[in-house]
Design a protein around this motif. Sequence first.
Motif, PDB file in Angstrom:
ATOM      1  N   PRO A 193      13.304  38.149 -33.362  1.00 26.22           N
ATOM      2  CA  PRO A 193      13.437  37.866 -31.924  1.00 26.22           C
ATOM      3  C   PRO A 193      14.328  38.881 -31.210  1.00 26.22           C
ATOM      4  O   PRO A 193      14.060  39.271 -30.080  1.00 26.22           O
ATOM      5  CB  PRO A 193      14.071  36.472 -31.882  1.00 26.22           C
ATOM      6  N   GLN A 246      12.351  42.063 -30.886  1.00 27.68           N
ATOM      7  CA  GLN A 246      11.261  41.878 -29.925  1.00 27.68           C
ATOM      8  C   GLN A 246      11.778  42.089 -28.508  1.00 27.68           C
ATOM      9  O   GLN A 246      11.150  42.785 -27.699  1.00 27.68           O
ATOM     10  CB  GLN A 246      10.660  40.477 -30.073  1.00 27.68           C
ATOM     11  N   ALA A 247      12.937  41.513 -28.204  1.00 28.08           N
ATOM     12  CA  ALA A 247      13.525  41.698 -26.876  1.00 28.08           C
ATOM     13  C   ALA A 247      13.851  43.173 -26.647  1.00 28.08           C
ATOM     14  O   ALA A 247      13.656  43.696 -25.547  1.00 28.08           O
ATOM     15  CB  ALA A 247      14.797  40.850 -26.743  1.00 28.08           C
ATOM     16  N   ARG A 269      12.268  45.776 -27.994  1.00 25.76           N
ATOM     17  CA  ARG A 269      11.017  46.498 -27.740  1.00 25.76           C
ATOM     18  C   ARG A 269      10.485  46.219 -26.344  1.00 25.76           C
ATOM     19  O   ARG A 269       9.904  47.084 -25.705  1.00 25.76           O
ATOM     20  CB  ARG A 269       9.962  46.093 -28.777  1.00 25.76           C
ATOM     21  N   ASP A 270      10.707  44.982 -25.853  1.00 25.71           N
ATOM     22  CA  ASP A 270      10.156  44.583 -24.561  1.00 25.71           C
ATOM     23  C   ASP A 270      10.702  45.404 -23.394  1.00 25.71           C
ATOM     24  O   ASP A 270      10.055  45.514 -22.356  1.00 25.71           O
ATOM     25  CB  ASP A 270      10.429  43.094 -24.301  1.00 25.71           C
ATOM     26  N   VAL A 283      23.856  31.387 -24.155  1.00 32.81           N
ATOM     27  CA  VAL A 283      22.525  31.190 -23.565  1.00 32.81           C
ATOM     28  C   VAL A 283      21.452  31.537 -24.596  1.00 32.81           C
ATOM     29  O   VAL A 283      20.438  30.854 -24.714  1.00 32.81           O
ATOM     30  CB  VAL A 283      22.365  32.042 -22.287  1.00 32.81           C
ATOM     31  N   GLY A 323      16.657  31.049 -27.738  1.00 28.22           N
ATOM     32  CA  GLY A 323      16.307  32.400 -28.181  1.00 28.22           C
ATOM     33  C   GLY A 323      15.310  33.117 -27.289  1.00 28.22           C
ATOM     34  O   GLY A 323      14.775  34.154 -27.674  1.00 28.22           O
ATOM     35  N   GLN A 324      15.061  32.565 -26.102  1.00 28.69           N
ATOM     36  CA  GLN A 324      14.095  33.198 -25.209  1.00 28.69           C
ATOM     37  C   GLN A 324      14.756  34.222 -24.281  1.00 28.69           C
ATOM     38  O   GLN A 324      14.092  35.122 -23.771  1.00 28.69           O
ATOM     39  CB  GLN A 324      13.372  32.136 -24.367  1.00 28.69           C
ATOM     40  N   PHE A 368      16.581  37.417 -23.020  1.00 33.77           N
ATOM     41  CA  PHE A 368      16.504  38.772 -23.566  1.00 33.77           C
ATOM     42  C   PHE A 368      17.741  39.117 -24.386  1.00 33.77           C
ATOM     43  O   PHE A 368      17.654  39.797 -25.399  1.00 33.77           O
ATOM     44  CB  PHE A 368      16.366  39.792 -22.430  1.00 33.77           C
ATOM     45  N   VAL A 427      10.705  44.086 -15.861  1.00 37.09           N
ATOM     46  CA  VAL A 427      10.721  43.329 -17.121  1.00 37.09           C
ATOM     47  C   VAL A 427      11.929  42.392 -17.156  1.00 37.09           C
ATOM     48  O   VAL A 427      11.832  41.220 -17.526  1.00 37.09           O
ATOM     49  CB  VAL A 427      10.753  44.294 -18.328  1.00 37.09           C
ATOM     50  N   ASN A 451      13.511  41.185 -14.667  1.00 36.37           N
ATOM     51  CA  ASN A 451      13.521  40.212 -13.570  1.00 36.37           C
ATOM     52  C   ASN A 451      12.859  38.910 -14.014  1.00 36.37           C
ATOM     53  O   ASN A 451      12.588  38.024 -13.210  1.00 36.37           O
ATOM     54  CB  ASN A 451      12.781  40.802 -12.365  1.00 36.37           C
ATOM     55  N   ASP A 452      12.601  38.800 -15.290  1.00 35.18           N
ATOM     56  CA  ASP A 452      11.938  37.639 -15.883  1.00 35.18           C
ATOM     57  C   ASP A 452      12.793  36.386 -15.742  1.00 35.18           C
ATOM     58  O   ASP A 452      13.996  36.463 -15.503  1.00 35.18           O
ATOM     59  CB  ASP A 452      11.724  37.960 -17.375  1.00 35.18           C
ATOM     60  N   LYS A 453      12.122  35.238 -15.895  1.00 36.94           N
ATOM     61  CA  LYS A 453      12.844  33.958 -15.926  1.00 36.94           C
ATOM     62  C   LYS A 453      13.946  33.981 -16.992  1.00 36.94           C
ATOM     63  O   LYS A 453      15.016  33.393 -16.810  1.00 36.94           O
ATOM     64  CB  LYS A 453      11.835  32.847 -16.240  1.00 36.94           C
ATOM     65  N   TRP A 471      19.017  37.242 -15.087  1.00 41.98           N
ATOM     66  CA  TRP A 471      19.564  36.147 -14.268  1.00 41.98           C
ATOM     67  C   TRP A 471      20.038  34.974 -15.113  1.00 41.98           C
ATOM     68  O   TRP A 471      20.669  34.062 -14.599  1.00 41.98           O
ATOM     69  CB  TRP A 471      18.529  35.688 -13.233  1.00 41.98           C
ATOM     70  N   ARG A 472      19.745  34.964 -16.404  1.00 43.87           N
ATOM     71  CA  ARG A 472      20.273  33.886 -17.246  1.00 43.87           C
ATOM     72  C   ARG A 472      21.690  34.196 -17.725  1.00 43.87           C
ATOM     73  O   ARG A 472      22.324  33.368 -18.364  1.00 43.87           O
ATOM     74  CB  ARG A 472      19.360  33.637 -18.454  1.00 43.87           C
TER      75      ARG A 472
END
Lengths: 255, 160
Positions: A127, A130-131, A133-134, A179, A184-185, A187, A213, A215-217, A221-222
């Motif tokens: 995970p 993955q973040a 790479r994103d 957070v 784990g969602q 980034f 990318v 600016n995702d939920k 912002w988390r």
Amino acid sequence: MATPVLDKAEAEAQAKAAALITVTFRVRRFNPEVSAESVWQDFQLQIDPKERVLDGLHKIKWDLDGTLTFRRSCAHGICGSDAMRINGKNRLACKTLIKDINPAKPITIEPIKGMTVLKDLVVDMEPFFQAYRDVMPFLITKDTNEPTRERLQSAEDRERFDDTTKCILCAACTSSCPVFWNDGQYFGPAAIVNAHRFIFDSRDEAGEQRLEVLNDKDGVWRCRTTFNCTDACPRGIEVTKAIQEVKRALITRRL
Amino acid sequence: MSTTETTASGIGPVEGAALYDVDNPAPVIEPPRKRTKKTPKSTRGNFEMYGWLFMRLSGIVLVVLVLGHLLIQLVLDGGVSKVGFAFVAGRWASPWWQIWDLAMLWLAMLHGANGLRTVINDYAERTNTRLWLKGLLYTATVFTILLGTLVIFTFDPNIR
């Protein structure tokens, strides 16, 4: 001639033995092939307090219990393999000296939080990567031709993102973030730091895409600015500041 | 960014019989932000940015509104003992105080609700728990805002 040399070696060995202290390593053990539960296991060992936690783990693995599993590669604070939770704080085992973490009490060693433990101190880093790479952590330019010379940059432009180039992807920051612990969602700080490294690079031309990318939920912002990441970073990167700079860039470019 | 279906679990057979095999595969960890049937849409967008900005801006305005409110209600002109039906009726006769109270109601409720929304997002672990808690939160928020607004605008000082 031989006697003084022998004396010297003996004296050295004695001095070494005198410097040794007894420490207890309290290690969080987990083996999915034995039990679904993880347990604490204590190891007593003789160690020089100027040695590192990693040396203690080596002593355990090589001399006491070969089944102890942990990651380490370079053992000198560069590869970022041996981030773990030592006395409740995320650190690199290879950069933490025994004398700095109160060896009078048992030293607790756990895997980093927020990711699935595979065995003992080894977690599934997927995970986390993955973040990473994103956010597209590589140079992107609109010029499709192969460059004929190096891409020049002024010293000031290089200075702009200097702090975030220091990241070694050890995951100490991301796995210290409350957070990130929840689902784990998010980034996570490390991915944002590595996006920051390219967003503020004058040679790169995909800053806008990376901002989109993030600016995702579950993007920047988390971040709740708890500063756990800045405290945890073994490289001293001002992680929270970098996240705030990405937020500011998003606001100034979107409004 | 492609996410492979078969994320390497890292658990392999050691010595003796392996715990996992083809019929009994090792647990696969869900890759982050993967599009599934439950969450088919991209979660990008400016909503969270506006939410974040709103918290900062409304916070600044609320400091003025709330401190002013507390000062008038509790400190100036004889303190809290003066507050009664007549006092409220007198204040709401002026559109200035109506707008003040309306702004305070809306900003405080939305600020608090958005804060609780992020708390739920950060702490509720299961999707269903989140859904229920947020449903409860939004219902309470809308009810309070509507009721308060209704009272501010339809307040009748001559009620018996």
